[in-house]
Motif scaffolding. Structure first.
Motif, PDB file in Angstrom:
ATOM      1  N   LEU A 129      23.681  29.301  17.456  1.00 12.25           N
ATOM      2  CA  LEU A 129      23.691  29.626  16.027  1.00 12.25           C
ATOM      3  C   LEU A 129      23.418  28.377  15.195  1.00 12.25           C
ATOM      4  O   LEU A 129      22.677  28.419  14.203  1.00 12.25           O
ATOM      5  N   GLN A 130      23.998  27.258  15.580  1.00 11.80           N
ATOM      6  CA  GLN A 130      23.756  26.011  14.858  1.00 11.80           C
ATOM      7  C   GLN A 130      22.273  25.646  14.896  1.00 11.80           C
ATOM      8  O   GLN A 130      21.698  25.228  13.884  1.00 11.80           O
ATOM      9  N   GLU A 131      21.651  25.824  16.050  1.00 14.67           N
ATOM     10  CA  GLU A 131      20.230  25.521  16.157  1.00 14.67           C
ATOM     11  C   GLU A 131      19.391  26.481  15.324  1.00 14.67           C
ATOM     12  O   GLU A 131      18.387  26.090  14.716  1.00 14.67           O
ATOM     13  N   LEU A 132      19.808  27.748  15.273  1.00 16.05           N
ATOM     14  CA  LEU A 132      19.090  28.722  14.462  1.00 16.05           C
ATOM     15  C   LEU A 132      19.152  28.351  12.987  1.00 16.05           C
ATOM     16  O   LEU A 132      18.145  28.415  12.273  1.00 16.05           O
ATOM     17  N   VAL A 133      20.332  27.954  12.513  1.00 15.58           N
ATOM     18  CA  VAL A 133      20.483  27.544  11.116  1.00 15.58           C
ATOM     19  C   VAL A 133      19.577  26.342  10.828  1.00 15.58           C
ATOM     20  O   VAL A 133      18.887  26.296   9.795  1.00 15.58           O
ATOM     21  N   CYS A 134      19.594  25.372  11.721  1.00 22.48           N
ATOM     22  CA  CYS A 134      18.738  24.193  11.521  1.00 22.48           C
ATOM     23  C   CYS A 134      17.273  24.583  11.469  1.00 22.48           C
ATOM     24  O   CYS A 134      16.501  24.053  10.657  1.00 22.48           O
ATOM     25  N   ASP A 135      16.863  25.525  12.331  1.00 19.86           N
ATOM     26  CA  ASP A 135      15.470  25.962  12.336  1.00 19.86           C
ATOM     27  C   ASP A 135      15.078  26.585  10.999  1.00 19.86           C
ATOM     28  O   ASP A 135      13.953  26.398  10.520  1.00 19.86           O
ATOM     29  N   MET A 140      11.784  25.100   6.045  1.00 18.48           N
ATOM     30  CA  MET A 140      11.641  24.922   4.604  1.00 18.48           C
ATOM     31  C   MET A 140      11.307  23.481   4.236  1.00 18.48           C
ATOM     32  O   MET A 140      11.180  23.149   3.052  1.00 18.48           O
ATOM     33  N   GLY A 141      11.181  22.610   5.240  1.00 16.75           N
ATOM     34  CA  GLY A 141      10.853  21.225   4.979  1.00 16.75           C
ATOM     35  C   GLY A 141      12.043  20.285   4.915  1.00 16.75           C
ATOM     36  O   GLY A 141      11.888  19.113   4.560  1.00 16.75           O
ATOM     37  N   TRP A 142      13.220  20.777   5.256  1.00 13.57           N
ATOM     38  CA  TRP A 142      14.416  19.944   5.244  1.00 13.57           C
ATOM     39  C   TRP A 142      14.499  19.130   6.541  1.00 13.57           C
ATOM     40  O   TRP A 142      13.781  19.387   7.509  1.00 13.57           O
ATOM     41  N   GLU A 143      15.430  18.195   6.572  1.00 12.39           N
ATOM     42  CA  GLU A 143      15.716  17.404   7.765  1.00 12.39           C
ATOM     43  C   GLU A 143      17.139  17.687   8.235  1.00 12.39           C
ATOM     44  O   GLU A 143      18.000  18.085   7.443  1.00 12.39           O
ATOM     45  N   VAL A 144      17.383  17.448   9.506  1.00 13.84           N
ATOM     46  CA  VAL A 144      18.734  17.589  10.075  1.00 13.84           C
ATOM     47  C   VAL A 144      19.376  16.211  10.098  1.00 13.84           C
ATOM     48  O   VAL A 144      18.799  15.249  10.628  1.00 13.84           O
ATOM     49  N   ALA A 145      20.579  16.104   9.519  1.00 12.65           N
ATOM     50  CA  ALA A 145      21.312  14.835   9.490  1.00 12.65           C
ATOM     51  C   ALA A 145      22.626  15.009  10.232  1.00 12.65           C
ATOM     52  O   ALA A 145      23.285  16.048  10.122  1.00 12.65           O
ATOM     53  N   GLU A 146      22.999  13.990  10.999  1.00 15.47           N
ATOM     54  CA  GLU A 146      24.245  14.023  11.760  1.00 15.47           C
ATOM     55  C   GLU A 146      25.020  12.733  11.532  1.00 15.47           C
ATOM     56  O   GLU A 146      24.456  11.713  11.134  1.00 15.47           O
TER      57      GLU A 146
END
Length: 367
Positions: A129-135, A140-146
């Motif tokens: 689910l976390q990966e789906l949300v990130c996708d 939309m052109g966003w980046e994933v930050a951790e």
């Protein structure tokens, strides 16, 4: 029971006659030999060696004999009972061995047979689910930050306008690391990732921040001390609440299907101003009459609480070195466990953390 005899007369007690005792013995041995299963042998044991068996009743009649006759009668009955018990034990061994052989033959598994199917594995549904949300947001052109789960107090609280006297700093909500004045906590939300992002880069910023967070909650059906959040942050010129609403409507549709929209209810969060609670239109009844009146999911409200959001507080922008006069932004946050419960009808949050493979297998490798 017959009364005692004063004279030796074994005919007085019929069951103790030699021919009667022998007939009882023979009948018992024949019944034992005829038993073909342990259940049948159990019945035979009760009938021919139990407390109400003929030999047992005959043994009780010995007391009715005169003293001179008791010895012979006792030996006669004792020998007969001994033979019966010995025959029972031998037959028990034979039937048990047969039952074991039969079980081994019927339940045997040929482990040498070829097979071409490997057991299906499964990933944890929170991970997928976390990966789906990130996708959804990467598209939309966003980046994933951790960021780290062990966080500095300043990033977890102060940079987000959570002052020293804010209730969230107390031991009731936060896991503090020793020493108590060391300034390290297990992060209580993923918002420190947003603060780190604003400190490290200049706008425009469009990031989605998933990860585990920690709070001193009791584990029950709707709470857990370790859970997952996903937060979004946008900082750019001309950002308004309208951008936030459109983003969350798209997010809701991606998670729960076409036609699912959101609404805002005024609320308060130290790091956003104005702030709002985010509600989903009920994905079961869709808020439509008459279904909404009996809907168990939204309890007749037509809406379900999902998370929180708002316009980034200028104090937070200033604390992270961003010109609040030039840039504005919005932020939002939702619990992944709550989203998973909504999407798949999971009723107990403990199922997600107890490690039972039967729970994760149902979701397969993708969600």
């Amino acid at each position: 029971m017959s009364g005692p005899n004063s004279e030796y007369d074994p005919v007085e007690v019929t069951p103790l006659k030699a021919e009667e005792v022998d007939a009882m013995r023979v009948a018992a041995l024949e019944a034992i030999a005829a038993a073909t299963s342990l259940d049948e042998l159990k019945r035979v044991r009760s009938e021919h060696a139990g407390d109400r068996s003929p030999l047992a009743l005959a043994n009780r009649e010995i007391g009715a004999l005169p003293p001179q006759a008791r010895k012979d009668a006792g030996m006669r009955v004792g020998r007969a009972r001994g033979e019966v018990n010995q025959a029972l034990a031998q037959r028990q061994q034979v039937l048990e061995a047969e039952a074991e052989e039969r079980m081994l033959a019927e339940e045997t598994v040929d482990v040498t047979l070829p097979w071409d199917r490997a057991p299906q594995g499964a990933r944890h549904p929170l991970t997928t689910l976390q990966e789906l949300v990130c996708d959804v947001f990467v598209a939309m052109g966003w980046e994933v930050a951790e960021g780290p789960e062990l966080e500095a107090e300043w990033l977890n609280f102060d940079a987000l306008n959570l002052g020293p006297d804010h209730p969230a700093r107390t031991m009731q909500d936060t896991f503090w690391l020793e020493p108590a004045d060391g300034g390290l906590v297990m992060r209580t939300h993923t918002s420190p990732v947003q603060a780190r992002t604003m400190l490290e880069r200049q706008p425009p910023i469009y990031v989605i921040c998933p990860g585990r967070v920690f709070r001193t909650d009791e584990l029950d059906a709707t709470h857990t001390p370790v859970f997952s959040q996903v937060e979004g942050l946008v900082v750019d010129k001309g950002i308004t609440m309208a951008h936030l609403k459109g983003t969350l409507d798209h997010f809701a549709e991606s998670m729960f299907g076409d036609g699912i929209t959101t609404r805002f209810r005024p609320s308060y969060f130290p790091f956003t101003e104005p702030s709002a609670e985010v509600d989903l239109v009920c994905f079961v009844c869709r808020g439509l009459e008459p279904a909404v009146e009996t809907c168990r999911t939204c309890k007749g409200e037509g809406w379900i609480e999902w998370g929180g959001c708002g316009v980034v507080n200028p104090r937070v922008l200033a604390a992270c070195g961003i010109d609040a006069e030039t840039y504005t932004g919005f932020a939002f946050g939702m619990g992944l466990e709550r989203t998973l419960m909504f999407r798949h009808g999971v009723s107990d949050m403990r199922d997600m953390v107890e490690g039972d493979v039967r729970f994760t297998t149902a979701f397969g490798t993708e969600i």
